[in-house]
Design an enzyme around this catalytic site. Structure first.
Site, mmCIF file in Angstrom:
data_model
loop_
_atom_site.group_PDB
_atom_site.id
_atom_site.type_symbol
_atom_site.label_atom_id
_atom_site.label_comp_id
_atom_site.label_asym_id
_atom_site.label_seq_id
_atom_site.Cartn_x
_atom_site.Cartn_y
_atom_site.Cartn_z
ATOM 1 N N ASP A 245 0.844 -1.206 0.000
ATOM 2 C CA ASP A 245 0.000 0.000 0.000
ATOM 3 C C ASP A 245 0.879 1.256 0.000
ATOM 4 O OD1 ASP A 245 0.867 -0.192 2.604
ATOM 5 O OD2 ASP A 245 -1.116 0.115 3.512
ATOM 6 N N SER A 246 2.200 1.067 0.079
ATOM 7 C CA SER A 246 3.125 2.182 -0.166
ATOM 8 C C SER A 246 2.888 2.776 -1.558
ATOM 9 C CB SER A 246 4.580 1.707 -0.033
ATOM 10 O OG SER A 246 4.797 0.548 -0.815
ATOM 11 N N ASP B 183 -1.171 -6.025 -0.466
ATOM 12 C CA ASP B 183 -1.497 -5.433 0.839
ATOM 13 C C ASP B 183 -2.990 -5.170 0.960
ATOM 14 O OD1 ASP B 183 0.296 -4.953 2.895
ATOM 15 O OD2 ASP B 183 1.156 -3.175 1.946
ATOM 16 N N LYS C 29 -1.459 -9.298 2.596
ATOM 17 C CA LYS C 29 -0.700 -8.920 3.795
ATOM 18 C C LYS C 29 -1.545 -7.970 4.642
ATOM 19 C CE LYS C 29 3.035 -5.995 3.757
ATOM 20 N NZ LYS C 29 2.589 -4.868 4.601
ATOM 21 N N GLU D 70 -1.340 -5.549 8.404
ATOM 22 C CA GLU D 70 -0.532 -5.040 9.512
ATOM 23 C C GLU D 70 -1.117 -5.618 10.796
ATOM 24 O OE1 GLU D 70 0.148 -0.818 9.230
ATOM 25 O OE2 GLU D 70 0.894 -1.017 7.178
ATOM 26 N N GLU E 98 9.236 -4.520 10.552
ATOM 27 C CA GLU E 98 9.693 -3.213 10.053
ATOM 28 C C GLU E 98 10.160 -2.307 11.188
ATOM 29 O OE1 GLU E 98 7.081 -1.181 7.316
ATOM 30 O OE2 GLU E 98 8.381 0.589 7.258
HETATM 31 O O1 KIV Z 1 3.510 -1.138 1.673
HETATM 32 C C1 KIV Z 1 4.666 -1.574 1.638
HETATM 33 O O2 KIV Z 1 5.443 -1.310 0.706
HETATM 34 C C2 KIV Z 1 5.107 -2.412 2.738
HETATM 35 C C3 KIV Z 1 6.560 -2.716 2.815
HETATM 36 C C4 KIV Z 1 7.266 -1.522 3.292
HETATM 37 C C5 KIV Z 1 6.838 -3.916 3.649
HETATM 38 O O3 KIV Z 1 4.338 -2.793 3.559
#
Ligand code: KIV
Length: 273
Positions: free
Chosen positions: A49-50, A88, A118, A120, A187
């Site tokens: 989600d970055s 994510d 994924k 959190e 992280e």
């Molecule tokens: O969103 C993302 O890119 C991440 C990584 C930093 C692990 O969660």
């Protein structure tokens, strides 16, 4: 037979089996062409989600939507063949209840064809991981610095320095693994805690800013390619693409202004291949 039948991607059990073995190479990807470039070099591509910050210019990941993740997940699946693709789950799509988490994860898996999601894994999320895994969704956890918690944390801060917080992060990693996560991203924690988590849980840890004491590593690809002026301190830059792109744009601009741009119709396809 579908086109996918001849593609043998790595799977959640393949990654899980690498615990304590050959380090797991992971990078983020958001587009089909970048996924195609990275795919031969990676075991796992994360549609993080970055993407909200890296591609869409958002200040953090809180504004990222399910539709954005699905669109970028589809692109990365089209571009890659071998790496496991994990998408994510964005803020607000999995924390509220197990049923909501499952419905949104199932939508991501159906609409993208990705291999896993994924989440959190804060203090309340383990039950939702358990619910999803039992119903056929491979889930990766994410502990330590959790970017989606930026509003309660007041910024992106290294985690686990104090004793109580350290214990909480260790508990969250254990709970995610016990709930069935096949791997856990760790992280922004110091080496001691990263090693403690890696020793404590039976599934691989994937570090980002968490030392070499993990079973694998992940970086935001655009950071390691040098596309931004600022990156977190732990990021090693393997290229300086911002400068290269700026130089290329300047050369192109000079060509166009000097009317020396070689873009006539006869040469239209000459760069192909
Ligand atoms: O969103 C993302 O890119 C991440 C990584 C930093 C692990 O969660």
């Amino acid at each position: 037979m579908s086109r996918h039948a001849d593609i043998r991607r790595l799977t959640a059990p393949d990654i899980r089996a690498r615990k304590g073995g050959e380090p797991i190479v992971c990078l983020t990807a958001y587009t089909a062409p970048m996924a195609a470039i990275l795919d031969p070099h990676c075991d796992l591509l994360l549609v993080g989600d970055s993407v909200g910050m890296v591609v869409h210019g958002l200040p953090n990941t809180v504004g990222v939507t399910l539709d954005m993740m699905i669109l970028h997940g589809q692109a990365v699946m089209r571009g890659s063949r071998r790496a496991m693709v994990v998408v994510d789950m964005p803020f607000g799509s999995y924390e509220g209840s197990a049923e909501v988490a499952y419905a949104n994860a199932a939508r991501i898996m159906k609409e993208t064809g990705c291999n896993a999601v994924k989440v959190e894994a804060g203090p309340t999320v383990a039950a939702n991981i358990d619910y999803m895994v039992r119903r056929g969704i491979p889930v990766m956890g994410h502990v330590g610095l959790r970017p989606q918690a930026v509003m309660v944390e007041g910024g992106f801060k290294a985690k686990g320095k104090a004793g109580e917080e350290r214990r909480l992060i260790l508990d969250e990693a254990r709970a995610a693994a016990e709930a069935g996560a096949f791997a856990v991203v760790v992280e922004g924690v110091a080496e001691g805690l990263a090693r403690e988590i890696t020793d404590a849980i039976p599934v691989p840890t994937i570090g980002i800013g968490a030392s070499a004491g993990c079973d694998g590593q992940i970086l935001v690809t655009d950071d390691m390619l040098g596309l931004f002026d600022w990156t977190p301190k732990f990021v090693r830059r393997y290229a300086d693409l911002k400068a290269e792109i700026a130089a290329a744009a300047a050369s192109y601009s000079a060509d166009v202004r000097a009317r020396t741009f070689p873009g006539e119709a006869e040469t239209y396809f000459s760069n192909k291949g």
